[in-house]
Design a protein around this motif. Sequence first.
Motif, mmCIF file in Angstrom:
data_model
loop_
_atom_site.group_PDB
_atom_site.id
_atom_site.type_symbol
_atom_site.label_atom_id
_atom_site.label_comp_id
_atom_site.label_asym_id
_atom_site.label_seq_id
_atom_site.Cartn_x
_atom_site.Cartn_y
_atom_site.Cartn_z
ATOM 1 N N ALA A 146 1.014 -0.888 -0.227
ATOM 2 C CA ALA A 146 -0.289 0.000 -0.114
ATOM 3 C C ALA A 146 0.861 0.794 0.194
ATOM 4 N N ILE A 147 2.321 1.090 0.196
ATOM 5 C CA ILE A 147 3.113 2.729 0.490
ATOM 6 C C ILE A 147 2.984 3.394 -1.076
ATOM 7 N N PRO A 148 3.178 2.761 -1.874
ATOM 8 C CA PRO A 148 3.203 3.609 -3.191
ATOM 9 C C PRO A 148 0.965 4.489 -3.147
ATOM 10 N N ALA A 149 0.119 3.649 -2.785
ATOM 11 C CA ALA A 149 -1.206 4.615 -2.583
ATOM 12 C C ALA A 149 -0.707 5.757 -1.376
ATOM 13 N N LEU A 150 -0.655 5.298 -0.156
ATOM 14 C CA LEU A 150 -0.588 6.099 0.454
ATOM 15 C C LEU A 150 0.928 7.306 0.235
ATOM 16 N N GLN A 151 1.851 7.098 -0.123
ATOM 17 C CA GLN A 151 2.354 8.516 -0.707
ATOM 18 C C GLN A 151 1.839 9.248 -1.874
ATOM 19 N N GLU A 152 0.763 8.666 -2.381
ATOM 20 C CA GLU A 152 -0.257 9.774 -3.231
ATOM 21 C C GLU A 152 -1.059 10.498 -3.037
ATOM 22 N N LEU A 153 -1.178 9.999 -1.167
ATOM 23 C CA LEU A 153 -2.243 10.575 -0.571
ATOM 24 C C LEU A 153 -2.007 11.528 0.973
ATOM 25 N N VAL A 154 -0.141 11.484 0.738
ATOM 26 C CA VAL A 154 0.365 13.336 1.770
ATOM 27 C C VAL A 154 0.451 13.912 1.247
ATOM 28 N N ASN A 155 0.265 14.689 -0.099
ATOM 29 C CA ASN A 155 -0.255 15.965 -0.609
ATOM 30 C C ASN A 155 -1.955 15.777 -1.146
ATOM 31 N N SER A 156 -2.410 14.981 -0.093
ATOM 32 C CA SER A 156 -3.788 15.598 -0.045
ATOM 33 C C SER A 156 -4.219 16.044 0.245
ATOM 34 N N LYS A 157 -5.490 17.625 -0.044
ATOM 35 C CA LYS A 157 -6.162 18.499 0.229
ATOM 36 C C LYS A 157 -6.482 18.725 1.361
ATOM 37 N N ASP A 158 -7.099 17.414 2.024
ATOM 38 C CA ASP A 158 -7.265 17.162 3.627
ATOM 39 C C ASP A 158 -6.600 17.128 4.689
ATOM 40 N N GLN A 159 -6.186 17.903 5.145
ATOM 41 C CA GLN A 159 -5.111 17.535 5.570
ATOM 42 C C GLN A 159 -5.046 16.686 6.995
ATOM 43 N N LYS A 160 -6.503 16.188 7.284
ATOM 44 C CA LYS A 160 -6.380 14.581 8.222
ATOM 45 C C LYS A 160 -5.975 13.752 7.882
ATOM 46 N N VAL A 161 -6.450 13.226 6.762
ATOM 47 C CA VAL A 161 -6.465 12.164 5.121
ATOM 48 C C VAL A 161 -4.610 12.324 4.706
ATOM 49 N N ALA A 162 -3.801 13.509 4.907
ATOM 50 C CA ALA A 162 -2.187 13.503 4.718
ATOM 51 C C ALA A 162 -2.220 13.085 5.639
ATOM 52 N N LYS A 163 -2.394 13.771 7.146
ATOM 53 C CA LYS A 163 -1.116 13.204 8.156
ATOM 54 C C LYS A 163 -1.117 11.620 8.537
ATOM 55 N N SER A 164 -2.930 11.270 8.248
ATOM 56 C CA SER A 164 -2.267 9.358 8.592
ATOM 57 C C SER A 164 -1.901 8.732 7.385
ATOM 58 N N ALA A 165 -1.935 9.046 6.438
ATOM 59 C CA ALA A 165 -1.029 8.718 5.299
ATOM 60 C C ALA A 165 0.293 9.040 5.364
ATOM 61 N N ARG A 166 1.181 9.808 5.889
ATOM 62 C CA ARG A 166 2.226 10.107 6.413
ATOM 63 C C ARG A 166 2.523 9.093 7.720
ATOM 64 N N GLN A 167 1.183 8.874 8.718
ATOM 65 C CA GLN A 167 1.968 7.766 10.370
ATOM 66 C C GLN A 167 1.853 6.702 9.862
ATOM 67 N N SER A 168 0.823 6.682 8.574
ATOM 68 C CA SER A 168 0.889 4.789 8.480
ATOM 69 C C SER A 168 2.387 4.531 7.397
ATOM 70 N N LEU A 169 2.491 5.012 6.511
ATOM 71 C CA LEU A 169 3.727 5.609 6.078
ATOM 72 C C LEU A 169 5.108 4.729 6.919
ATOM 73 N N ASP A 170 5.382 6.025 7.825
ATOM 74 C CA ASP A 170 6.187 5.917 8.905
ATOM 75 C C ASP A 170 6.381 3.948 9.645
ATOM 76 N N LEU A 171 4.611 4.348 9.077
ATOM 77 C CA LEU A 171 4.837 2.766 10.273
ATOM 78 C C LEU A 171 5.277 1.654 9.679
ATOM 79 N N LEU A 172 5.057 1.723 8.027
ATOM 80 C CA LEU A 172 4.996 0.713 7.454
ATOM 81 C C LEU A 172 6.564 0.356 6.274
#
Length: 409
Positions: free
Chosen positions: A380-406
Amino acid sequence: RLQLPSNTPSKSESLIGAWCAEASKGCTVAYMSLFEFGDQGDASGNAQVSAWTNQKRVEAPCSVNSALRMMGVEAAVGLDEFNAVGLGRYRKTETWAAAAILNDLQNQAQDRFQGMLNGLAFEGSAGVRMLAAGELSAMGVQRASLIPKLAERARVDPDYGVRLRCISALEFMGADGVPALIELLAPGQLQHRDQDRWSVILSLGRIGPAAAAASPDLIKILRSEPIAEQRARAAEALGAIGPDARQAIPALIDAIGDSDQFVRFDAVRSLEKMNPEASRIIPALLPALHDSYNLVLEVAADWLKRLGAGKAAIPEMMKVLQNARDFKLRVAAAVALGKFGTEAESAVSVLIKSLRDENVYVRNQSAVALGRIGPAARKAIPALQELVNSKDQKVAKSARQSLDLLQAN
Protein backbone atom coordinates in the motif's frame (compact mmCIF):
# COMPACT_ATOMS: atom_id res chain seq x y z
CA ARG A 1 -33.09 40.27 69.45
CA LEU A 2 -31.47 43.10 67.48
CA GLN A 3 -32.50 46.60 68.58
CA LEU A 4 -32.14 49.09 65.73
CA PRO A 5 -31.42 52.78 66.37
CA SER A 6 -34.55 54.93 66.24
CA ASN A 7 -33.11 56.98 63.38
CA THR A 8 -32.60 53.91 61.12
CA PRO A 9 -34.56 54.37 57.88
CA SER A 10 -37.46 51.95 57.70
CA LYS A 11 -36.25 50.32 54.49
CA SER A 12 -35.64 46.62 54.09
CA GLU A 13 -32.04 47.09 52.90
CA SER A 14 -31.17 49.20 55.91
CA LEU A 15 -32.80 46.74 58.27
CA ILE A 16 -30.97 43.83 56.70
CA GLY A 17 -27.67 45.68 56.74
CA ALA A 18 -28.00 46.64 60.38
CA TRP A 19 -28.96 43.12 61.40
CA CYS A 20 -26.10 41.52 59.43
CA ALA A 21 -23.55 43.95 60.82
CA GLU A 22 -24.61 43.11 64.36
CA ALA A 23 -24.86 39.35 63.71
CA SER A 24 -21.41 39.10 62.09
CA LYS A 25 -19.54 39.67 65.34
CA GLY A 26 -16.82 37.00 65.34
CA CYS A 27 -18.06 35.39 62.12
CA THR A 28 -19.17 36.03 58.53
CA VAL A 29 -22.76 36.67 57.50
CA ALA A 30 -24.02 36.94 53.92
CA TYR A 31 -27.31 38.15 52.52
CA MET A 32 -28.14 37.01 49.00
CA SER A 33 -31.07 37.71 46.73
CA LEU A 34 -31.48 35.48 43.70
CA PHE A 35 -34.24 35.54 41.14
CA GLU A 36 -35.47 32.69 38.98
CA PHE A 37 -36.38 35.11 36.21
CA GLY A 38 -34.91 38.38 34.99
CA ASP A 39 -31.24 37.39 34.77
CA GLN A 40 -30.46 38.90 38.14
CA GLY A 41 -27.44 36.68 38.71
CA ASP A 42 -26.60 33.13 39.65
CA ALA A 43 -24.49 31.25 42.15
CA SER A 44 -21.19 31.96 40.42
CA GLY A 45 -21.90 35.27 38.69
CA ASN A 46 -22.72 38.78 39.83
CA ALA A 47 -25.72 38.05 42.00
CA GLN A 48 -26.97 40.48 44.63
CA VAL A 49 -24.80 39.38 47.54
CA SER A 50 -23.62 41.38 50.52
CA ALA A 51 -21.28 40.03 53.16
CA TRP A 52 -20.14 41.19 56.59
CA THR A 53 -17.17 39.93 58.60
CA ASN A 54 -16.59 41.00 62.19
CA GLN A 55 -19.27 43.68 61.86
CA LYS A 56 -17.64 45.21 58.78
CA ARG A 57 -19.17 45.04 55.34
CA VAL A 58 -17.04 43.43 52.60
CA GLU A 59 -16.71 46.10 49.93
CA ALA A 60 -15.42 43.93 47.06
CA PRO A 61 -18.01 42.54 44.61
CA CYS A 62 -19.21 39.24 45.96
CA SER A 63 -20.86 36.27 44.24
CA VAL A 64 -22.89 33.69 46.10
CA ASN A 65 -20.14 31.09 45.85
CA SER A 66 -17.43 33.48 47.03
CA ALA A 67 -19.61 34.54 49.98
CA LEU A 68 -20.15 30.89 50.90
CA ARG A 69 -16.38 30.30 50.72
CA MET A 70 -15.88 33.17 53.15
CA MET A 71 -18.29 31.39 55.48
CA GLY A 72 -16.18 28.20 55.33
CA VAL A 73 -18.13 26.22 52.74
CA GLU A 74 -16.00 23.95 50.56
CA ALA A 75 -16.95 22.83 47.08
CA ALA A 76 -17.22 19.09 46.46
CA VAL A 77 -16.47 16.97 43.40
CA GLY A 78 -18.94 18.01 40.72
CA LEU A 79 -20.62 20.53 43.03
CA ASP A 80 -20.00 24.22 43.54
CA GLU A 81 -20.38 25.76 47.00
CA PHE A 82 -24.04 26.59 46.32
CA ASN A 83 -24.87 22.94 45.67
CA ALA A 84 -22.47 21.60 48.32
CA VAL A 85 -24.63 23.05 51.10
CA GLY A 86 -27.86 21.83 49.50
CA LEU A 87 -29.15 25.16 48.18
CA GLY A 88 -29.32 23.71 44.69
CA ARG A 89 -32.17 21.46 45.78
CA TYR A 90 -34.47 24.46 45.87
CA ARG A 91 -33.30 26.67 43.02
CA LYS A 92 -36.85 27.38 41.93
CA THR A 93 -39.39 29.39 43.89
CA GLU A 94 -42.04 26.70 43.76
CA THR A 95 -39.58 24.18 45.21
CA TRP A 96 -38.90 26.43 48.18
CA ALA A 97 -42.66 26.69 48.71
CA ALA A 98 -43.08 22.92 48.45
CA ALA A 99 -40.30 22.38 50.99
CA ALA A 100 -41.99 24.81 53.39
CA ILE A 101 -45.32 22.99 53.07
CA LEU A 102 -43.64 19.63 53.61
CA ASN A 103 -41.90 21.01 56.69
CA ASP A 104 -45.25 22.13 58.09
CA LEU A 105 -46.76 18.70 57.44
CA GLN A 106 -43.90 17.13 59.39
CA ASN A 107 -44.37 19.54 62.29
CA GLN A 108 -48.06 18.68 62.44
CA ALA A 109 -47.51 14.91 62.33
CA GLN A 110 -46.60 12.58 65.17
CA ASP A 111 -43.20 11.88 63.63
CA ARG A 112 -41.10 12.72 60.57
CA PHE A 113 -41.98 9.51 58.74
CA GLN A 114 -45.72 10.12 59.07
CA GLY A 115 -45.22 13.72 58.01
CA MET A 116 -43.49 12.53 54.85
CA LEU A 117 -46.32 10.08 54.16
CA ASN A 118 -48.76 12.95 54.52
CA GLY A 119 -46.64 14.87 52.02
CA LEU A 120 -46.73 11.94 49.60
CA ALA A 121 -50.53 12.09 49.69
CA PHE A 122 -50.76 15.91 49.62
CA GLU A 123 -53.11 16.74 46.76
CA GLY A 124 -52.49 20.48 46.71
CA SER A 125 -49.00 20.39 45.16
CA ALA A 126 -47.12 17.95 42.94
CA GLY A 127 -43.89 19.53 44.18
CA VAL A 128 -44.67 18.48 47.77
CA ARG A 129 -45.36 14.91 46.66
CA MET A 130 -42.11 14.82 44.67
CA LEU A 131 -40.02 16.04 47.60
CA ALA A 132 -41.74 13.62 49.97
CA ALA A 133 -41.05 10.64 47.70
CA GLY A 134 -37.37 11.53 47.48
CA GLU A 135 -37.04 12.06 51.24
CA LEU A 136 -38.86 8.83 52.07
CA SER A 137 -36.59 6.72 49.87
CA ALA A 138 -33.54 8.14 51.63
CA MET A 139 -34.87 7.56 55.15
CA GLY A 140 -34.34 3.80 55.00
CA VAL A 141 -37.04 3.03 57.58
CA GLN A 142 -40.36 1.13 57.57
CA ARG A 143 -39.86 -0.02 54.00
CA ALA A 144 -42.44 -2.78 54.30
CA SER A 145 -45.22 -0.22 54.77
CA LEU A 146 -43.68 2.44 52.51
CA ILE A 147 -43.12 0.44 49.32
CA PRO A 148 -46.84 -0.21 48.61
CA LYS A 149 -47.57 3.49 49.04
CA LEU A 150 -44.83 4.50 46.62
CA ALA A 151 -46.03 1.89 44.12
CA GLU A 152 -49.62 3.08 44.39
CA ARG A 153 -48.58 6.69 43.87
CA ALA A 154 -46.59 5.61 40.82
CA ARG A 155 -49.78 4.07 39.45
CA VAL A 156 -52.30 6.83 40.09
CA ASP A 157 -50.60 10.21 40.51
CA PRO A 158 -51.70 12.66 37.79
CA ASP A 159 -48.27 14.32 37.64
CA TYR A 160 -45.54 12.68 35.54
CA GLY A 161 -42.75 14.05 37.75
CA VAL A 162 -44.28 12.53 40.87
CA ARG A 163 -44.77 9.15 39.20
CA LEU A 164 -41.17 9.19 38.02
CA ARG A 165 -39.89 10.18 41.46
CA CYS A 166 -41.83 7.33 43.09
CA ILE A 167 -40.40 4.83 40.60
CA SER A 168 -36.92 6.21 41.34
CA ALA A 169 -37.60 5.89 45.07
CA LEU A 170 -38.41 2.20 44.61
CA GLU A 171 -35.17 1.83 42.64
CA PHE A 172 -33.25 3.51 45.48
CA MET A 173 -34.43 0.72 47.78
CA GLY A 174 -32.55 -1.86 45.73
CA ALA A 175 -33.61 -5.48 46.12
CA ASP A 176 -36.44 -4.48 48.48
CA GLY A 177 -38.05 -2.44 45.71
CA VAL A 178 -37.73 -5.07 42.96
CA PRO A 179 -41.04 -6.94 43.59
CA ALA A 180 -43.00 -3.68 43.41
CA LEU A 181 -41.22 -2.62 40.23
CA ILE A 182 -41.92 -6.02 38.65
CA GLU A 183 -45.58 -5.66 39.54
CA LEU A 184 -45.68 -2.26 37.85
CA LEU A 185 -44.56 -3.90 34.59
CA ALA A 186 -47.73 -5.99 34.41
CA PRO A 187 -50.47 -4.94 31.97
CA GLY A 188 -52.96 -2.50 33.43
CA GLN A 189 -50.75 -1.41 36.33
CA LEU A 190 -49.62 1.94 34.95
CA GLN A 191 -52.20 4.47 33.78
CA HIS A 192 -49.63 6.11 31.52
CA ARG A 193 -48.08 2.87 30.29
CA ASP A 194 -46.36 4.27 27.20
CA GLN A 195 -44.82 7.12 29.18
CA ASP A 196 -43.95 5.44 32.48
CA ARG A 197 -43.09 1.82 31.75
CA TRP A 198 -39.68 2.67 30.28
CA SER A 199 -38.65 4.27 33.58
CA VAL A 200 -39.60 1.12 35.51
CA ILE A 201 -37.48 -0.95 33.12
CA LEU A 202 -34.61 1.51 33.46
CA SER A 203 -34.80 1.35 37.26
CA LEU A 204 -34.61 -2.44 37.25
CA GLY A 205 -31.51 -2.22 35.08
CA ARG A 206 -29.88 0.26 37.41
CA ILE A 207 -30.50 -2.03 40.36
CA GLY A 208 -28.42 -4.61 38.49
CA PRO A 209 -27.92 -8.24 39.57
CA ALA A 210 -30.27 -7.79 42.54
CA ALA A 211 -33.09 -7.41 39.99
CA ALA A 212 -32.52 -10.86 38.46
CA ALA A 213 -36.06 -11.87 39.43
CA ALA A 214 -37.31 -9.43 36.80
CA SER A 215 -35.55 -11.27 33.96
CA PRO A 216 -38.62 -13.22 32.73
CA ASP A 217 -40.67 -10.03 32.55
CA LEU A 218 -37.90 -8.15 30.76
CA ILE A 219 -37.49 -11.01 28.29
CA LYS A 220 -41.20 -10.89 27.54
CA ILE A 221 -40.96 -7.14 26.87
CA LEU A 222 -37.94 -7.64 24.64
CA ARG A 223 -39.77 -10.26 22.59
CA SER A 224 -43.24 -8.80 22.32
CA GLU A 225 -43.44 -5.12 23.29
CA PRO A 226 -44.54 -3.03 20.25
CA ILE A 227 -42.82 0.13 21.53
CA ALA A 228 -39.19 0.02 20.40
CA GLU A 229 -37.87 2.21 23.22
CA GLN A 230 -39.16 -0.24 25.80
CA ARG A 231 -37.60 -3.18 23.96
CA ALA A 232 -34.27 -1.34 23.89
CA ARG A 233 -34.45 -0.52 27.59
CA ALA A 234 -35.33 -4.15 28.37
CA ALA A 235 -32.27 -5.34 26.45
CA GLU A 236 -30.12 -2.81 28.29
CA ALA A 237 -31.55 -3.80 31.69
CA LEU A 238 -30.88 -7.49 31.04
CA GLY A 239 -27.28 -6.64 30.27
CA ALA A 240 -27.01 -4.65 33.50
CA ILE A 241 -28.29 -7.66 35.45
CA GLY A 242 -25.54 -9.63 33.72
CA PRO A 243 -24.80 -13.37 34.03
CA ASP A 244 -27.70 -13.77 36.47
CA ALA A 245 -29.96 -13.14 33.46
CA ARG A 246 -28.34 -15.73 31.17
CA GLN A 247 -31.79 -17.14 30.44
CA ALA A 248 -32.20 -14.06 28.24
CA ILE A 249 -29.42 -15.09 25.81
CA PRO A 250 -31.78 -16.61 23.21
CA ALA A 251 -34.03 -13.55 23.27
CA LEU A 252 -31.06 -11.21 22.96
CA ILE A 253 -29.67 -13.20 20.04
CA ASP A 254 -33.04 -12.91 18.32
CA ALA A 255 -33.05 -9.17 19.08
CA ILE A 256 -29.91 -8.72 16.94
CA GLY A 257 -32.40 -8.92 14.07
CA ASP A 258 -34.89 -6.46 15.58
CA SER A 259 -36.40 -3.84 13.28
CA ASP A 260 -35.12 -1.03 15.53
CA GLN A 261 -31.44 -0.11 15.42
CA PHE A 262 -31.21 0.82 19.09
CA VAL A 263 -32.72 -2.51 20.16
CA ARG A 264 -30.11 -4.29 18.02
CA PHE A 265 -27.31 -2.18 19.50
CA ASP A 266 -28.38 -2.80 23.11
CA ALA A 267 -28.87 -6.50 22.41
CA VAL A 268 -25.29 -6.92 21.16
CA ARG A 269 -23.85 -4.95 24.09
CA SER A 270 -25.92 -6.85 26.64
CA LEU A 271 -25.04 -10.25 25.23
CA GLU A 272 -21.37 -9.53 25.74
CA LYS A 273 -21.95 -8.94 29.46
CA MET A 274 -23.38 -12.44 29.85
CA ASN A 275 -20.27 -14.28 28.60
CA PRO A 276 -22.04 -16.67 26.22
CA GLU A 277 -20.10 -19.51 24.62
CA ALA A 278 -18.11 -18.40 21.54
CA SER A 279 -19.51 -21.23 19.45
CA ARG A 280 -22.98 -19.96 20.17
CA ILE A 281 -22.44 -16.26 19.67
CA ILE A 282 -20.08 -16.03 16.68
CA PRO A 283 -22.73 -17.18 14.15
CA ALA A 284 -25.18 -14.67 15.63
CA LEU A 285 -22.70 -11.77 15.43
CA LEU A 286 -21.59 -12.24 11.83
CA PRO A 287 -24.86 -10.88 10.37
CA ALA A 288 -24.46 -7.84 12.62
CA LEU A 289 -21.41 -6.88 10.55
CA HIS A 290 -23.86 -5.96 7.79
CA ASP A 291 -26.17 -3.98 10.07
CA SER A 292 -27.48 -0.68 8.71
CA TYR A 293 -26.49 1.02 11.99
CA ASN A 294 -22.75 1.58 12.10
CA LEU A 295 -22.48 1.30 15.90
CA VAL A 296 -23.90 -2.23 15.80
CA LEU A 297 -21.20 -3.16 13.28
CA GLU A 298 -18.47 -1.61 15.43
CA VAL A 299 -19.52 -3.36 18.64
CA ALA A 300 -19.95 -6.70 16.90
CA ALA A 301 -16.56 -6.41 15.18
CA ASP A 302 -14.79 -5.55 18.44
CA TRP A 303 -16.36 -8.52 20.15
CA LEU A 304 -15.54 -10.89 17.30
CA LYS A 305 -11.92 -9.79 17.49
CA ARG A 306 -11.80 -10.61 21.20
CA LEU A 307 -13.36 -13.97 20.44
CA GLY A 308 -10.60 -14.71 17.91
CA ALA A 309 -13.09 -14.89 15.05
CA GLY A 310 -11.07 -12.89 12.53
CA LYS A 311 -11.09 -15.65 9.93
CA ALA A 312 -14.87 -15.49 9.75
CA ALA A 313 -15.34 -11.76 10.38
CA ILE A 314 -12.74 -10.16 8.10
CA PRO A 315 -14.30 -11.29 4.78
CA GLU A 316 -17.67 -9.94 5.92
CA MET A 317 -16.17 -6.54 6.79
CA MET A 318 -14.41 -6.44 3.44
CA LYS A 319 -17.81 -6.86 1.77
CA VAL A 320 -19.18 -3.94 3.80
CA LEU A 321 -16.23 -1.74 2.89
CA GLN A 322 -16.73 -2.53 -0.78
CA ASN A 323 -20.51 -2.48 -1.03
CA ALA A 324 -22.16 -0.44 1.74
CA ARG A 325 -23.96 2.61 0.38
CA ASP A 326 -23.86 4.43 3.73
CA PHE A 327 -20.40 5.94 4.20
CA LYS A 328 -20.70 5.51 7.98
CA LEU A 329 -20.80 1.75 7.48
CA ARG A 330 -17.76 1.87 5.22
CA VAL A 331 -15.94 3.94 7.85
CA ALA A 332 -16.90 1.45 10.58
CA ALA A 333 -15.66 -1.46 8.45
CA ALA A 334 -12.31 0.23 7.80
CA VAL A 335 -11.88 1.00 11.50
CA ALA A 336 -12.73 -2.58 12.43
CA LEU A 337 -10.29 -4.05 9.89
CA GLY A 338 -7.54 -1.89 11.32
CA LYS A 339 -8.26 -3.21 14.80
CA PHE A 340 -7.68 -6.75 13.58
CA GLY A 341 -4.10 -5.73 12.71
CA THR A 342 -1.97 -8.37 11.03
CA GLU A 343 -4.96 -10.74 10.91
CA ALA A 344 -6.48 -8.46 8.25
CA GLU A 345 -3.73 -9.03 5.65
CA SER A 346 -6.32 -10.36 3.20
CA ALA A 347 -8.09 -6.97 3.33
CA VAL A 348 -5.09 -4.91 2.15
CA SER A 349 -6.15 -4.76 -1.51
CA VAL A 350 -9.67 -3.68 -0.57
CA LEU A 351 -8.31 -1.01 1.77
CA ILE A 352 -6.01 0.30 -0.97
CA LYS A 353 -9.03 0.74 -3.23
CA SER A 354 -10.83 2.54 -0.41
CA LEU A 355 -8.06 5.12 -0.30
CA ARG A 356 -9.84 6.52 -3.37
CA ASP A 357 -13.33 6.39 -1.81
CA GLU A 358 -15.56 9.38 -2.55
CA ASN A 359 -15.92 10.03 1.18
CA VAL A 360 -13.04 11.67 3.01
CA TYR A 361 -13.72 9.81 6.27
CA VAL A 362 -13.52 6.46 4.52
CA ARG A 363 -10.22 7.47 2.89
CA ASN A 364 -8.85 8.59 6.22
CA GLN A 365 -9.78 5.43 8.14
CA SER A 366 -8.55 3.19 5.32
CA ALA A 367 -5.15 4.89 5.54
CA VAL A 368 -5.12 4.40 9.32
CA ALA A 369 -6.11 0.73 8.99
CA LEU A 370 -3.27 -0.02 6.55
CA GLY A 371 -0.77 1.33 9.05
CA ARG A 372 -2.22 -0.83 11.80
CA ILE A 373 -2.00 -3.98 9.67
CA GLY A 374 1.75 -3.41 9.52
CA PRO A 375 4.38 -5.08 7.29
CA ALA A 376 1.77 -7.19 5.49
CA ALA A 377 0.38 -3.95 4.04
CA ARG A 378 3.64 -2.69 2.48
CA LYS A 379 2.21 -2.94 -1.03
CA ALA A 380 0.00 0.00 0.00
CA ILE A 381 3.05 2.33 0.21
CA PRO A 382 2.70 3.84 -3.31
CA ALA A 383 -1.01 4.57 -2.76
CA LEU A 384 -0.32 6.12 0.64
CA GLN A 385 2.44 8.28 -0.84
CA GLU A 386 -0.10 9.75 -3.22
CA LEU A 387 -2.29 10.74 -0.27
CA VAL A 388 0.51 12.58 1.52
CA ASN A 389 -0.32 15.60 -0.64
CA SER A 390 -4.06 15.29 -0.13
CA LYS A 391 -5.99 18.55 0.18
CA ASP A 392 -7.56 17.17 3.32
CA GLN A 393 -5.00 17.65 6.08
CA LYS A 394 -6.36 14.84 8.25
CA VAL A 395 -6.09 12.33 5.39
CA ALA A 396 -2.57 13.57 4.57
CA LYS A 397 -1.53 13.22 8.21
CA SER A 398 -2.95 9.68 8.48
CA ALA A 399 -1.18 8.67 5.27
CA ARG A 400 2.17 10.01 6.58
CA GLN A 401 1.76 8.21 9.90
CA SER A 402 0.93 4.91 8.20
CA LEU A 403 3.85 5.32 5.80
CA ASP A 404 6.16 5.79 8.77
CA LEU A 405 4.83 2.57 10.31
CA LEU A 406 5.14 0.55 7.11
CA GLN A 407 8.57 1.87 6.12
CA ALA A 408 9.99 1.33 9.57
CA ASN A 409 9.43 -2.42 9.29
